[in-house]
Design an enzyme around this catalytic site. Structure first.
Site, PDB file in Angstrom:
ATOM      1  N   HIS A 191      10.599  -0.053  -5.081  1.00  0.00           N
ATOM      2  CA  HIS A 191      11.763  -0.258  -4.208  1.00  0.00           C
ATOM      3  C   HIS A 191      11.726  -1.573  -3.443  1.00  0.00           C
ATOM      4  O   HIS A 191      12.692  -1.931  -2.772  1.00  0.00           O
ATOM      5  CB  HIS A 191      11.969   0.933  -3.260  1.00  0.00           C
ATOM      6  CG  HIS A 191      10.961   1.120  -2.188  1.00  0.00           C
ATOM      7  ND1 HIS A 191      11.252   0.933  -0.856  1.00  0.00           N
ATOM      8  CD2 HIS A 191       9.670   1.497  -2.224  1.00  0.00           C
ATOM      9  CE1 HIS A 191      10.186   1.188  -0.130  1.00  0.00           C
ATOM     10  NE2 HIS A 191       9.210   1.538  -0.929  1.00  0.00           N
ATOM     11  N   CYS A 314       5.465   4.825  15.209  1.00  0.00           N
ATOM     12  CA  CYS A 314       5.332   6.007  16.061  1.00  0.00           C
ATOM     13  C   CYS A 314       4.028   6.697  15.697  1.00  0.00           C
ATOM     14  O   CYS A 314       3.818   7.056  14.554  1.00  0.00           O
ATOM     15  CB  CYS A 314       6.503   6.933  15.809  1.00  0.00           C
ATOM     16  SG  CYS A 314       6.720   8.079  17.132  1.00  0.00           S
TER      17      CYS A 314
HETATM   18  N1  PLP Z   1       1.963  -2.147   0.793  1.00  0.00           N
HETATM   19  C1  PLP Z   1       2.830  -2.967   1.401  1.00  0.00           C
HETATM   20  C2  PLP Z   1       2.428  -4.377   1.700  1.00  0.00           C
HETATM   21  C3  PLP Z   1       4.084  -2.508   1.781  1.00  0.00           C
HETATM   22  O1  PLP Z   1       4.939  -3.326   2.404  1.00  0.00           O
HETATM   23  C4  PLP Z   1       4.428  -1.165   1.492  1.00  0.00           C
HETATM   24  C5  PLP Z   1       5.735  -0.621   1.907  1.00  0.00           C
HETATM   25  O2  PLP Z   1       6.110  -0.680   3.047  1.00  0.00           O
HETATM   26  C6  PLP Z   1       3.498  -0.346   0.833  1.00  0.00           C
HETATM   27  C7  PLP Z   1       2.275  -0.878   0.502  1.00  0.00           C
HETATM   28  C8  PLP Z   1       3.812   1.082   0.485  1.00  0.00           C
HETATM   29  O3  PLP Z   1       4.724   1.130  -0.607  1.00  0.00           O
HETATM   30  P1  PLP Z   1       5.501   2.455  -1.013  1.00  0.00           P
HETATM   31  O4  PLP Z   1       6.691   2.547  -0.133  1.00  0.00           O
HETATM   32  O5  PLP Z   1       5.872   2.236  -2.462  1.00  0.00           O
HETATM   33  O6  PLP Z   1       4.584   3.612  -0.877  1.00  0.00           O
END
Ligand code: PLP
Length: 375
Positions: A191, A314
């Protein structure tokens, strides 16, 4: 009209990816493990998507494991490659999912500090290594401040200790060929590049061993049991195929980000920028205004239909300031001021100009209210 400047949280769906996922859902479906024709079609769709993602990342399709997203992929990478009591070295600004996975694995973690600009030195990572260090986790790009990290240099310096690279924010924003990073394990998330939510992948460099964490099925070559999310995977494949087009638009995105930055600097006194945006991700600007709470501004902007984010989270019912801004050395009050604008190819000059009209008076009002409260 809503102005969306929170693409690092979730990108705007890529039309081709959304269409492909929807067509799959509206079609006849089928389980990719079934041997009949419908099952074979589902298998074909999953493997086509795997090839699309592999091509976008410069890797072999068979080295990719589809997961429910980067959080799961980080857990699979950590839990599948270390054992309780092992030592892990990680940059202090890794995503909470990485630290959560290390805690779940019972690892002892050394967080390597970054400097005031959010930079990480290879030497400081190297000096955190111990005889029982089994993994080094370094993200390619930081999600809040946009800094890029020298994953390749660090991988070379700590070899043969394997590197786990969170490439979630780099993918689709800066050129990324996974083999060039030298990471044994790397994760991406659908996403963040316009695929549906709930799908991602772990890449294993050739020769990297991994124990499955979710068992009970032979899916993903026995590395991740469970019926595949075919619609999500098909969407991820299409979004990955669109990454070159997305990258081609990133200079325009940088132009808009810089327009926002320069416009705010010219209009509002006391603007402070975090990290090193000029050298980092082209779409990200992390900033604060002196004496103004980020969450207050966030709420005021939301009422105006403008979506940004603050790094606060939070925890136990209380709003905690961003750990990333704290890692840059900001005190708690300063860190509470943090705001992040993260742009995408869909944003327009008119949208940025509207933010530049709306935001300065909000800052002014918030400051006045703050001063009145103190008086
Ligand atoms: N790693 C980073 C740097 C992210 O920005 C995010 C999402 O916010 C994630 C991991 C986690 O991804 P997911 O939403 O696919 O679990």
């Amino acid at each position: 009209m809503e102005i969306y400047l929170d693409h690092n949280a979730s990108a705007v769906p890529e039309p081709g990816a959304a269409r492909a996922a929807a067509e799959w859902l509206l079609g006849l479906g089928g389980n990719a493990s079934s041997v009949h024709a419908r099952g074979r079609r589902a298998r074909g769709a999953v493997e086509r998507a795997r090839r699309q993602l592999a091509a976008a990342l410069g890797v072999l399709p068979g080295d990719l494991v589809f997961t429910s997203g980067a959080t799961e992929a980080l857990h699979l990478a950590v839990l599948g490659s270390i054992t309780r009591g092992d030592h892990v070295v990680a940059s202090a600004v890794e995503h909470p999912a990485l630290f959560g996975a290390c805690a779940a694995a019972g690892a002892e973690v050394t967080r390597v500090p970054v400097d005031a600009l959010g930079s990480l030195s290879t030497q400081s990572v190297l000096s955190a290594i111990r005889p029982n260090t089994r993994l080094v986790a370094i993200m390619a790009a930081q999600n809040e401040i946009g800094n890029l990290y020298p994953v390749r240099d660090i991988a070379q310096a700590v070899a043969p200790i394997p590197i786990l690279c969170d490439a979630v924010q780099a993918f689709g924003k800066v050129p990324l060929r996974l083999p060039e990073l030298g990471a044994a394990l790397a994760v991406i998330s659908g996403h963040k590049i316009g695929a549906p939510q709930g799908v991602g992948a772990l890449h294993l460099a050739p020769g990297t061993a991994l124990r499955p964490v979710i068992a009970g099925g032979a899916q993903e070559r026995g590395r991740r049991a469970g019926t595949e999310n075919v619609a999500g995977i098909v969407g991820l494949g299409e979004a990955a195929a669109a990454v070159p087009a997305r990258l081609a638009r990133m200079e325009a995105v940088r132009g808009l980000r810089d327009r926002l930055w320069a416009g705010l600097r010219a209009r509002v006194p006391g603007l402070l920028v975090h990290g090193d945006p000029a050298a980092g991700l082209p779409n990200t600007l992390s900033f604060r205004f002196e004496e103004v709470d980020g969450d207050v501004l966030l709420a005021a902007l939301d009422l105006e239909g403008i979506c940004l984010s603050s790094g606060s989270a939070c925890s136990s019912g209380a709003i905690e300031p961003s750990p990333v801004l704290r890692a840059l050395g900001l005190d708690e009050a300063a860190a509470r001021g943090g705001l992040r604008a993260s742009l995408g190819p869909e944003n327009t000059t008119a949208e940025i100009d509207r933010v530049l009209d709306v935001l300065p008076p909000l800052v002014h009002r918030a400051r006045e209210a703050g001063l009145r409260r103190c008086a």
